[in-house]
Design a protein around this motif. Structure first.
Motif, PDB file in Angstrom:
ATOM      1  N   HIS A 171     -53.569 -44.175   9.872  1.00 22.69           N
ATOM      2  CA  HIS A 171     -54.985 -44.464  10.115  1.00 22.69           C
ATOM      3  C   HIS A 171     -55.885 -43.405   9.487  1.00 22.69           C
ATOM      4  CE1 HIS A 171     -56.482 -41.601  13.261  1.00 22.69           C
ATOM      5  NE2 HIS A 171     -55.197 -41.400  13.424  1.00 22.69           N
ATOM      6  N   ASP A 172     -55.265 -42.382   8.899  1.00 18.85           N
ATOM      7  CA  ASP A 172     -56.034 -41.358   8.185  1.00 18.85           C
ATOM      8  C   ASP A 172     -55.052 -40.491   7.410  1.00 18.85           C
ATOM      9  OD1 ASP A 172     -58.214 -39.970   7.286  1.00 18.85           O
ATOM     10  OD2 ASP A 172     -58.928 -39.324   9.247  1.00 18.85           O
ATOM     11  N   HIS A 173     -55.598 -39.634   6.544  1.00 23.16           N
ATOM     12  CA  HIS A 173     -54.740 -38.720   5.804  1.00 23.16           C
ATOM     13  C   HIS A 173     -55.426 -37.385   5.567  1.00 23.16           C
ATOM     14  CE1 HIS A 173     -56.785 -40.632   2.118  1.00 23.16           C
ATOM     15  NE2 HIS A 173     -57.104 -39.349   2.026  1.00 23.16           N
ATOM     16  N   VAL A 201     -63.998 -42.539   4.647  1.00 21.27           N
ATOM     17  CA  VAL A 201     -63.960 -42.783   6.085  1.00 21.27           C
ATOM     18  C   VAL A 201     -63.518 -44.232   6.294  1.00 21.27           C
ATOM     19  CG1 VAL A 201     -65.327 -42.890   8.197  1.00 21.27           C
ATOM     20  CG2 VAL A 201     -65.762 -41.081   6.520  1.00 21.27           C
ATOM     21  N   ASN A 202     -62.626 -44.435   7.245  1.00 25.56           N
ATOM     22  CA  ASN A 202     -62.092 -45.781   7.519  1.00 25.56           C
ATOM     23  C   ASN A 202     -61.375 -46.374   6.302  1.00 25.56           C
ATOM     24  OD1 ASN A 202     -63.195 -45.777  10.161  1.00 25.56           O
ATOM     25  ND2 ASN A 202     -65.183 -46.408   9.343  1.00 25.56           N
ATOM     26  N   SER A 203     -60.643 -45.539   5.589  1.00 25.18           N
ATOM     27  CA  SER A 203     -59.900 -46.024   4.424  1.00 25.18           C
ATOM     28  C   SER A 203     -58.808 -47.016   4.807  1.00 25.18           C
ATOM     29  CB  SER A 203     -59.264 -44.847   3.674  1.00 25.18           C
ATOM     30  OG  SER A 203     -60.246 -44.060   3.034  1.00 25.18           O
ATOM     31  N   TYR A 204     -58.249 -46.828   5.992  1.00 23.38           N
ATOM     32  CA  TYR A 204     -57.153 -47.679   6.448  1.00 23.38           C
ATOM     33  C   TYR A 204     -57.718 -48.748   7.376  1.00 23.38           C
ATOM     34  CZ  TYR A 204     -54.589 -43.816   4.430  1.00 23.38           C
ATOM     35  OH  TYR A 204     -54.129 -42.868   3.546  1.00 23.38           O
ATOM     36  N   VAL A 229     -51.554 -39.606  11.369  1.00 25.40           N
ATOM     37  CA  VAL A 229     -52.159 -39.016  10.170  1.00 25.40           C
ATOM     38  C   VAL A 229     -51.056 -38.561   9.222  1.00 25.40           C
ATOM     39  CG1 VAL A 229     -53.624 -37.156   9.287  1.00 25.40           C
ATOM     40  CG2 VAL A 229     -54.184 -38.261  11.464  1.00 25.40           C
TER      41      VAL A 229
END
Length: 326
Positions: A171-173, A201-204, A229
Motif C-alpha cells: 500500500h506504499d513504498h 500519494v495513493n500510488s497503490y 510497506v
C-alpha cells in the motif's frame, strides 16, 4: 597523469577542446568527451511506440491488464490461454533478463475474460541496466492499451509478524534508490507519457487492495495476508543487519530489489497499480554466526515455487472481478 585541475585551468580543455596536457611529459593527450544520455531519452516515445506496435500486431490483441512476474512467479503467465509468446531477444529494442527464475518471455493472451500481457522476467538495476530501461516495459504496456499494472515480487520480510510464504499487499513504498537521486523519470519529460512532477500519494489502488483482501478470505488464506510497506534497494547483495534495522525504523515491512521504479513509471502514465510481495525469507535483524540466518536465492526460488498456486489464484480472481465490473 592528468591532474584534477588540468582541464579547467589555463591551457586545459577550455582552450584546447578535447585535449589536455600532461604537464610532466608535456605531451598532448586526446580525451574523448562523454556526455551521459538522460534516462528519459534512452527510450523516446517513438521507440516505445515501435515496440508496442510490434507486440499488438504480432499478437493481434490489445491487453487491458499488465502483469510483471517476480522471481519464481513466472507460472502466473502459464495460466494465460490462447497465448502468444514473444522472447525478449526477438522483440525490437528490448533488453534481456539475466537472472535465474526470470524466463525472459512476454506473454499476451486471455485470462478470466480479460486480455492480459505478462512479463516472465523483469530487468533489475543490479544487472547493470539504468532504471529507465528496467521500467521501460511499463510504458510499452501503456501504449499497447494496458490500464492496470499488477506487479509481483519475492521479498524478505522485515516485519517480525510476517512468516515465510505470506503475501504482503503493497500500500506504499520507500524509494531508497530515489533517495540516492536515481529515478526512471530523470531527464527531459515527455508529456505524452505523463506530467513533469507526478504525485505518488495513493500510488497503490485502495479498491484493488480491498478486493484482494476479500478474495484472500474466500480462499482461506487471510491469516497469511498482510498490507504493508515495501522498499527497493539496489542489490545484488542482500542487506546488512544495520540496514535492515534502519529500514524497520522507517516503517518498512518487506524489502526487495525491484517494483518501485516500475510503479513510479506506471503512475506517471496514469495506470492503476496493484502489487504484492511473496515473503520468501525472514530478514535477520540480530547479529548471529549461524549460516541459516543468511538469505540466499535458492531459498527464494523454493518458497516461490511452493506458493505459486495461491499467488496465481489470487491474481486470476482479482482479474475476474475487474473484468466483471468493466
Amino acid at each position: 597523469m592528468c591532474s584534477r585541475d588540468c582541464c579547467s585551468g589555463p591551457g586545459g580543455s577550455a582552450k584546447s577542446g578535447n585535449t589536455c596536457t600532461d604537464r610532466k611529459n608535456a605531451k598532448a593527450v586526446s580525451v574523448e568527451k562523454i556526455i551521459p544520455t538522460p534516462q528519459s531519452l534512452l527510450y523516446p516515445y517513438e521507440v516505445i511506440q515501435e515496440i508496442a506496435d510490434f507486440i499488438v500486431k504480432g499478437s493481434n490483441m490489445r491487453p487491458k491488464i499488465g502483469i510483471i512476474c517476480g522471481s519464481g512467479l513466472g507460472s502466473l503467465a502459464d495460466i494465460i490461454q490462447d497465448a502468444k509468446v514473444f522472447e525478449y531477444e526477438k522483440i525490437p529494442n528490448f533488453p534481456v533478463s539475466t537472472v535465474e527464475g526470470h524466463a525472459g518471455k512476454l506473454v499476451v493472451g486471455n485470462l478470466e475474460g480479460a486480455v492480459v500481457m505478462a512479463m516472465q522476467g523483469r530487468f533489475h538495476f543490479y544487472e547493470g541496466y539504468p532504471l529507465a530501461k528496467c521500467s521501460m516495459p511499463v510504458r510499452v504496456m501503456k501504449l499497447c492499451g494496458v490500464e492496470y499494472l499488477f506487479a509481483t515480487n519475492a521479498a524478505g520480510g522485515i516485519n517480525p509478524k510476517y512468516s515465510v510464504g505470506d503475501i504482503m499487499l503493497m500500500h506504499d513504498h520507500v524509494n531508497m534508490l530515489g533517495f540516492a537521486g536515481n529515478s526512471p523519470l530523470q531527464g527531459p519529460n515527455d508529456p505524452r507519457f505523463g506530467p513533469r512532477f507526478p504525485a505518488l500519494v495513493n500510488s497503490y489502488n485502495k479498491e484493488l487492495i480491498n478486493k484482494a483482501l476479500e478474495i484472500g478470505k474466500q480462499m482461506g488464506i487471510e491469516a497469511n495476508m498482510h498490507v504493508g510497506v515495501y522498499s527497493c534497494l539496489g542489490g545484488p547483495t542482500y542487506e546488512t543487519i544495520a540496514e535492515l534495522k534502519a529500514l524497520r525504523m522507517m516503517g518498512v515491512d518487506a524489502v526487495g530489489m525491484s517494483t518501485v521504479h516500475e510503479v513510479i513509471t506506471a503512475r506517471h502514465c496514469d495506470m492503476k497499480v496493484f502489487a504484492f510481495s511473496l515473503i520468501t525469507n525472514k530478514c535477520a535483524t540480530e547479529y548471529s554466526d549461524k549460516k541459516d540466518d543468511e538469505a540466499n536465492h535458492d531459498e527464494v526460488m523454493a518458497v516461490a515455487k511452493n506458493r505459486q498456486k495461491a499467488c496465481c489464484e489470487l491474481v486470476a480472481r482479482l482479474i475476474r472481478q475487474i473484468q466483471a465490473s468493466s
